[in-house]
Design a protein around this motif. Structure first.
Motif, PDB file in Angstrom:
ATOM      1  N   ASN A 300      30.185  39.654  39.507  1.00 47.33           N
ATOM      2  CA  ASN A 300      31.067  39.973  40.646  1.00 47.33           C
ATOM      3  C   ASN A 300      31.105  41.490  40.780  1.00 47.33           C
ATOM      4  OD1 ASN A 300      32.164  37.226  41.342  1.00 47.33           O
ATOM      5  ND2 ASN A 300      32.629  37.329  39.150  1.00 47.33           N
ATOM      6  N   LYS A 301      30.020  42.036  41.318  1.00 42.77           N
ATOM      7  CA  LYS A 301      29.779  43.479  41.192  1.00 42.77           C
ATOM      8  C   LYS A 301      30.260  44.284  42.398  1.00 42.77           C
ATOM      9  CE  LYS A 301      24.998  42.854  42.719  1.00 42.77           C
ATOM     10  NZ  LYS A 301      25.208  43.405  44.063  1.00 42.77           N
ATOM     11  N   VAL A 302      31.412  43.943  42.942  1.00 36.89           N
ATOM     12  CA  VAL A 302      31.977  44.710  44.067  1.00 36.89           C
ATOM     13  C   VAL A 302      32.101  46.195  43.740  1.00 36.89           C
ATOM     14  CG1 VAL A 302      33.384  43.492  45.764  1.00 36.89           C
ATOM     15  CG2 VAL A 302      34.113  43.534  43.371  1.00 36.89           C
ATOM     16  N   LEU A 303      32.493  46.500  42.511  1.00 35.85           N
ATOM     17  CA  LEU A 303      32.708  47.906  42.160  1.00 35.85           C
ATOM     18  C   LEU A 303      31.394  48.664  42.046  1.00 35.85           C
ATOM     19  CD1 LEU A 303      35.614  47.418  39.619  1.00 35.85           C
ATOM     20  CD2 LEU A 303      35.758  48.681  41.777  1.00 35.85           C
ATOM     21  N   ASN A 313      33.276  45.937  49.719  1.00 30.96           N
ATOM     22  CA  ASN A 313      33.117  44.739  50.535  1.00 30.96           C
ATOM     23  C   ASN A 313      33.422  43.493  49.701  1.00 30.96           C
ATOM     24  OD1 ASN A 313      32.353  42.620  52.107  1.00 30.96           O
ATOM     25  ND2 ASN A 313      30.389  43.505  52.738  1.00 30.96           N
ATOM     26  N   ARG A 314      34.540  42.841  50.020  1.00 33.38           N
ATOM     27  CA  ARG A 314      34.909  41.649  49.257  1.00 33.38           C
ATOM     28  C   ARG A 314      34.449  40.368  49.945  1.00 33.38           C
ATOM     29  NH1 ARG A 314      39.404  38.744  51.182  1.00 33.38           N
ATOM     30  NH2 ARG A 314      40.680  39.836  52.706  1.00 33.38           N
ATOM     31  N   ASP A 315      33.695  40.538  51.034  1.00 25.20           N
ATOM     32  CA  ASP A 315      33.242  39.383  51.804  1.00 25.20           C
ATOM     33  C   ASP A 315      32.039  38.731  51.111  1.00 25.20           C
ATOM     34  OD1 ASP A 315      33.034  37.500  53.708  1.00 25.20           O
ATOM     35  OD2 ASP A 315      32.312  38.824  55.302  1.00 25.20           O
ATOM     36  N   ARG A 316      32.309  38.021  50.064  1.00 19.35           N
ATOM     37  CA  ARG A 316      31.266  37.355  49.279  1.00 19.35           C
ATOM     38  C   ARG A 316      31.939  36.284  48.445  1.00 19.35           C
ATOM     39  NH1 ARG A 316      29.351  42.241  45.682  1.00 19.35           N
ATOM     40  NH2 ARG A 316      30.127  43.533  47.376  1.00 19.35           N
ATOM     41  N   ILE A 330      38.965  41.498  44.387  1.00 13.13           N
ATOM     42  CA  ILE A 330      39.906  42.498  44.898  1.00 13.13           C
ATOM     43  C   ILE A 330      40.481  43.258  43.709  1.00 13.13           C
ATOM     44  CG2 ILE A 330      41.948  42.913  46.331  1.00 13.13           C
ATOM     45  CD1 ILE A 330      41.426  40.061  47.526  1.00 13.13           C
ATOM     46  N   SER A 331      39.915  44.401  43.459  1.00 12.30           N
ATOM     47  CA  SER A 331      40.265  45.205  42.300  1.00 12.30           C
ATOM     48  C   SER A 331      41.505  46.036  42.626  1.00 12.30           C
ATOM     49  CB  SER A 331      39.080  46.120  42.026  1.00 12.30           C
ATOM     50  OG  SER A 331      38.639  45.976  40.743  1.00 12.30           O
ATOM     51  N   SER A 332      42.665  45.503  42.293  1.00 10.69           N
ATOM     52  CA  SER A 332      43.922  46.086  42.785  1.00 10.69           C
ATOM     53  C   SER A 332      44.103  47.571  42.501  1.00 10.69           C
ATOM     54  CB  SER A 332      45.108  45.342  42.196  1.00 10.69           C
ATOM     55  OG  SER A 332      45.136  44.044  42.705  1.00 10.69           O
ATOM     56  N   ASN A 333      43.797  47.966  41.259  1.00  9.45           N
ATOM     57  CA  ASN A 333      44.087  49.354  40.891  1.00  9.45           C
ATOM     58  C   ASN A 333      43.177  50.384  41.528  1.00  9.45           C
ATOM     59  OD1 ASN A 333      46.361  49.832  39.007  1.00  9.45           O
ATOM     60  ND2 ASN A 333      45.399  48.068  38.027  1.00  9.45           N
ATOM     61  N   LEU A 334      42.088  49.931  42.140  1.00  5.28           N
ATOM     62  CA  LEU A 334      41.208  50.879  42.822  1.00  5.28           C
ATOM     63  C   LEU A 334      42.008  51.599  43.911  1.00  5.28           C
ATOM     64  CD1 LEU A 334      38.236  51.811  42.801  1.00  5.28           C
ATOM     65  CD2 LEU A 334      37.873  50.275  44.741  1.00  5.28           C
ATOM     66  N   SER A 359      39.470  43.079  57.642  1.00  5.60           N
ATOM     67  CA  SER A 359      38.013  42.987  57.867  1.00  5.60           C
ATOM     68  C   SER A 359      37.264  42.754  56.568  1.00  5.60           C
ATOM     69  CB  SER A 359      37.482  44.260  58.516  1.00  5.60           C
ATOM     70  OG  SER A 359      38.450  44.877  59.314  1.00  5.60           O
ATOM     71  N   LYS A 360      38.003  42.590  55.471  1.00  8.80           N
ATOM     72  CA  LYS A 360      37.427  42.322  54.155  1.00  8.80           C
ATOM     73  C   LYS A 360      36.599  43.476  53.597  1.00  8.80           C
ATOM     74  CE  LYS A 360      37.532  37.350  54.513  1.00  8.80           C
ATOM     75  NZ  LYS A 360      36.917  36.090  54.172  1.00  8.80           N
TER      76      LYS A 360
END
Ligand SMILES: *Cc1c(COP(=O)(O)O)cnc(C)c1O
Length: 504
Positions: A300-303, A313-316, A330-334, A359-360
């Motif tokens: 889950n390599k969003v970061l 982009n969390r649209d995945r 959704i990495s809250s602390n970012l 818009s994700k």
């Protein structure tokens, strides 16, 4: 009164440290951030002589400006005691084997629940207790927490039977390990509630955030004498205690003569909600000589995508992996980091976070991107993760869990680029944060080692102990005979109802 914390989404919000801890999250959905990052007055040469508790006091004090010295000491002494299986609290394992002399593992899993969440959740209930007194809070606190596996149990252990507190934990029913689930559903304490949610961690976390933002529910509960707070790493009472162990680890490296005073080191951190690595960022800001902050993701390599492209982009689809505590999109602390690199612009931060909801995704400006140079983002596939467990064990006899293995893989990939011609050798020593005990994920660790990973917790942990010649942690043995106390499962849209039912 000390005005110390501001919201990432509204410039007008200003609260003290104790208020920020009580509230957890700001009313408009922003996170509390220190107005100025304090300059810690710690002489690095003192660190090797200091105990964990002493380092904790010195590091946390400036962040908790409205806590008196005696209050903070009381919290520290109640938190970092024999609940930890190891007197050192967070021992640093310096591997001496050939080719591994540059890396050490900071073991953050000797607390009651065998993951690094204990480092902060052992102290959060005490910080909250003092905050209740300080702010003359009359209501009971309801701790509402979403967990990807480890926060839940650590929070339950910390808050069980604490007077004036109820705790409700939501976890993704099919998204945690066998041990993690067993740890939670066997939790004792009349004030504890545990609910499995039919959904993934992001659904669960979003559900909890929606309850926090629901003014009608908050009003209704206030009339019954309850206020919400959070034990998730969005609470600064989680974040501040996590800065401590980076200082402590640096002191251990000095004590072992692995580095000279002032020498910069890298850290590699297995990352999900961006809490642990954000604590490293704060440590660096306050003067600890950290160079690269290596942010390791699983599949889950969003970061990773964010650090390499500037677009979040969390649209995945969320993938379930063997490192479930990092199965997060959704990495809250970012959000806190975004706030800092936007030049502390609450307007900009709010705009980007709104874009993420609607818009994700969001894209940061080139100027903000320049401020991310401290970070190196990469990821490990499931195969990479398993290979790292085996490779580290075969070479050194040291056993790591899948989360730690994600960081070990990313660290090695990062180092390997420096052997290439024309690339300067990074050369720095690296601290890898060992985030959980391998016994918490015995089945997957066994499979990674090429052994049989099937069976119940008792069977797999015994097998792992035989193969690795390491003792089974007491917290695991205690689990295998504990009765199951929590059976509730709900759909995502039933979470609010669960909360109101529990508080009837
Ligand atoms: C929580 C957790 C992580 C992720 O840490 P964040 O602070 O959410 O980035 C990684 N590994 C383990 C074992 C965890 O419990």
């Amino acid at each position: 009164m000390n005005i110390d914390y501001k919201s990432t989404r509204d410039d007008q919000v200003k609260v003290t440290a104790s208020q920020a801890i009580l509230q957890g999250i700001s009313n408009e959905g922003g996170l509390f951030v220190p107005q100025t990052i304090p300059d810690l007055d710690i002489d690095l040469d003192e660190l090797p002589k200091m105990t964990y508790q002493e380092v904790a006091f010195r590091v946390m004090k400036p962040y908790l400006a409205d806590y008196r010295d005696d209050e903070l000491w009381e919290c520290i002494n109640k938190a970092y005691d024999d609940k930890f299986a190891c007197k050192e609290i967070a021992p640093l394992k310096i591997l001496q084997q050939k080719g591994m002399d540059k890396v050490s593992y900071l073991e953050l899993f000797h607390g009651a629940t065998l993951a690094f969440k204990d480092m902060a959740l052992a102290i959060l209930p005490h910080l909250m207790g003092v905050a209740v007194r300080k702010n003359r809070l009359e209501e009971d606190i309801v701790i509402l927490t979403a967990t990807s596996g480890d926060t839940g149990k650590a929070a339950l252990a910390g808050f069980a039977d604490v007077p004036g507190v109820k705790i409700i934990v939501f976890y993704p029913k099919d998204g945690v390990s066998q041990v993690q689930e067993l740890q939670m559903v066997t939790q004792t304490g009349a004030n504890t509630h545990v609910v499995g949610v039919r959904g993934n961690f992001d659904d669960t976390q979003t559900g909890v955030k929606q309850i926090f933002a629901n003014q009608a529910i908050k009003e209704q509960l206030k009339q019954k004498g309850y206020v919400f707070s959070s034990a998730n790493s969005i609470n600064i009472g989680r974040l501040v205690p996590q800065i401590v162990y980076y200082y402590y680890a640096y002191g251990r490296l000095l004590a072992a003569n692995v580095i000279k005073s002032g020498e910069a080191v890298d850290v590699a951190v297995p990352t999900g909600n961006f809490g642990n690595i954000l604590a490293a960022y704060y440590a660096k800001q306050t003067g600890l000589p950290l160079a690269k902050l290596i942010c390791a993701s699983n599949e889950n390599k969003v970061l990773y995508d964010f650090f390499t492209t500037g677009t979040y982009n969390r649209d995945r689809n969320l993938v379930t992996t063997t490192s479930p505590s990092m199965d997060i999109l959704i990495s809250s602390n970012l959000e806190r980091f975004i706030y800092h690199i936007s030049g502390k612009s609450a307007d900009k931060c709010r705009e980007l976070m709104l874009s993420l909801t609607e818009s994700k995704k969001y894209t940061i400006s080139p100027m903000m991107r320049e401020k991310m140079a401290d970070f190196h983002g990469d990821f490990a596939s499931e195969a990479d993760t398993a290979a790292a467990i085996k490779h580290v064990f075969d070479r050194t006899g040291y056993l790591i869990d899948p989360h730690t293995a994600v960081a070990a893989h990313v660290y090695e990939a990062y180092q390997s680029q420096f052997g290439l011609s024309g690339t300067p050798d990074d050369g720095r020593k690296t601290i890898i944060t060992a985030a959980a005990s391998p016994y918490k994920f015995a089945g997957d660790v066994l499979r990674a080692l090429g052994a049989d990973g099937a069976g119940d917790v008792e069977t797999t942990t015994r097998r792992l102990s035989e193969i690795s010649q390491t003792p089974i942690p007491a917290a695991i043995s205690a689990l295998t005979h504990a009765p199951i106390r929590h059976h509730t499962v709900c759909d995502i849209d039933e979470m609010t109802k669960m909360v109101t039912d529990f508080l009837k």
